[in-house]
Motif scaffolding. Sequence first.
Motif, mmCIF file in Angstrom:
data_model
loop_
_atom_site.group_PDB
_atom_site.id
_atom_site.type_symbol
_atom_site.label_atom_id
_atom_site.label_comp_id
_atom_site.label_asym_id
_atom_site.label_seq_id
_atom_site.Cartn_x
_atom_site.Cartn_y
_atom_site.Cartn_z
ATOM 1 N N ALA A 55 1.061 -1.149 0.068
ATOM 2 C CA ALA A 55 0.018 0.007 -0.072
ATOM 3 C C ALA A 55 0.890 1.213 0.002
ATOM 4 N N ALA A 56 0.469 2.407 -0.903
ATOM 5 C CA ALA A 56 1.192 3.467 -0.860
ATOM 6 C C ALA A 56 1.005 4.423 0.586
ATOM 7 N N ARG A 57 1.839 5.171 0.679
ATOM 8 C CA ARG A 57 1.685 6.288 2.122
ATOM 9 C C ARG A 57 0.885 7.244 1.511
ATOM 10 N N ARG A 58 0.300 7.977 2.611
ATOM 11 C CA ARG A 58 -0.296 9.187 2.428
ATOM 12 C C ARG A 58 0.423 10.538 1.916
ATOM 13 N N TRP A 59 1.423 10.962 2.521
ATOM 14 C CA TRP A 59 2.030 12.151 2.631
ATOM 15 C C TRP A 59 3.592 11.791 1.938
ATOM 16 N N ALA A 60 3.892 12.854 1.072
ATOM 17 C CA ALA A 60 5.348 12.722 0.670
ATOM 18 C C ALA A 60 5.989 14.082 1.381
ATOM 19 N N VAL A 61 7.068 13.722 2.084
ATOM 20 C CA VAL A 61 7.597 15.008 2.780
ATOM 21 C C VAL A 61 9.076 15.250 2.523
ATOM 22 N N VAL A 62 9.346 16.235 2.289
ATOM 23 C CA VAL A 62 10.720 16.686 1.888
ATOM 24 C C VAL A 62 11.509 16.911 3.428
ATOM 25 N N LEU A 63 12.509 16.408 3.601
ATOM 26 C CA LEU A 63 12.962 16.395 5.187
ATOM 27 C C LEU A 63 14.071 17.770 4.992
ATOM 28 N N ASP A 64 14.174 18.264 5.992
ATOM 29 C CA ASP A 64 15.188 19.424 6.203
ATOM 30 C C ASP A 64 16.636 19.074 5.802
ATOM 31 N N ASP A 65 16.801 17.794 5.785
ATOM 32 C CA ASP A 65 18.248 17.234 5.692
ATOM 33 C C ASP A 65 18.302 16.985 4.199
ATOM 34 N N GLY A 66 17.497 17.111 3.276
ATOM 35 C CA GLY A 66 17.444 16.717 1.788
ATOM 36 C C GLY A 66 16.714 15.597 1.464
ATOM 37 N N GLY A 67 16.311 14.727 2.329
ATOM 38 C CA GLY A 67 15.825 13.494 2.236
ATOM 39 C C GLY A 67 14.397 13.550 1.691
ATOM 40 N N LEU A 68 13.763 12.469 1.186
ATOM 41 C CA LEU A 68 12.358 12.524 0.924
ATOM 42 C C LEU A 68 11.584 11.110 1.743
ATOM 43 N N VAL A 69 10.549 11.176 2.293
ATOM 44 C CA VAL A 69 10.013 9.913 2.956
ATOM 45 C C VAL A 69 8.599 10.191 2.337
ATOM 46 N N PHE A 70 7.984 9.062 2.516
ATOM 47 C CA PHE A 70 6.519 8.736 2.321
ATOM 48 C C PHE A 70 5.874 8.069 3.698
ATOM 49 N N VAL A 71 5.056 9.030 4.229
ATOM 50 C CA VAL A 71 4.604 8.365 5.726
ATOM 51 C C VAL A 71 3.095 8.405 5.547
ATOM 52 N N ASP A 72 2.418 7.588 6.379
ATOM 53 C CA ASP A 72 0.982 7.698 6.810
ATOM 54 C C ASP A 72 0.897 8.499 8.104
ATOM 55 N N ASP A 73 -0.436 8.761 8.175
ATOM 56 C CA ASP A 73 -0.893 9.632 9.345
ATOM 57 C C ASP A 73 -0.256 9.419 10.791
ATOM 58 N N ASP A 74 -0.190 7.906 11.012
ATOM 59 C CA ASP A 74 0.664 7.668 12.208
ATOM 60 C C ASP A 74 1.988 7.932 12.324
ATOM 61 N N SER A 75 2.540 8.417 11.382
ATOM 62 C CA SER A 75 3.957 8.612 11.548
ATOM 63 C C SER A 75 4.268 10.243 11.350
ATOM 64 N N VAL A 76 3.198 11.040 11.210
ATOM 65 C CA VAL A 76 3.408 12.502 10.927
ATOM 66 C C VAL A 76 2.747 13.141 11.991
ATOM 67 N N THR A 77 3.117 14.374 12.277
ATOM 68 C CA THR A 77 2.336 15.419 13.172
ATOM 69 C C THR A 77 2.789 17.015 12.947
ATOM 70 N N LEU A 78 1.879 17.689 12.827
ATOM 71 C CA LEU A 78 2.451 19.344 12.627
ATOM 72 C C LEU A 78 3.517 19.662 13.456
ATOM 73 N N GLU A 79 4.462 20.348 12.868
ATOM 74 C CA GLU A 79 5.738 20.794 13.660
ATOM 75 C C GLU A 79 5.110 21.855 14.694
ATOM 76 N N PRO A 80 5.449 21.810 16.103
ATOM 77 C CA PRO A 80 4.824 22.652 16.867
ATOM 78 C C PRO A 80 5.431 24.256 16.602
ATOM 79 N N THR A 81 4.716 25.132 16.930
ATOM 80 C CA THR A 81 5.108 26.495 16.498
ATOM 81 C C THR A 81 5.719 27.071 17.792
ATOM 82 N N ALA A 82 6.555 28.125 17.746
ATOM 83 C CA ALA A 82 7.340 28.448 18.717
ATOM 84 C C ALA A 82 6.331 29.778 19.277
#
Length: 82
Positions: A55-82
């Motif tokens: 099964a494909a993952r829901r989200w494609a995320v470009v990481l700050d270190d230059g990588g690319l990952v594909f994750v589902d809802d259970d592996s991602v959350t909004l970044e806390p704001t300062a």
Amino acid sequence: MMANGDAEGNSGIAMDSRVLVYPGTDHEKHGVVVEDFADTAGKAVEIGGQKIVEAARRWAVVLDDGGLVFVDDDSVTLEPTA
């Protein structure tokens, strides 16, 4: 850790959102959502009874270190704001 919301896309996560992937683990990374596969995620492909791809993952995320990952809802959350 679950995304902030339910599996129907009410997590607050959207295109261009700053997120944490694998939050609370040793593999935690910061990045930006670049694609939401929504309705096409979660379906394995079988041909003639043989699984061709998982099964494909829901989200494609470009990481700050230059990588690319594909994750589902259970592996991602909004970044806390300062």
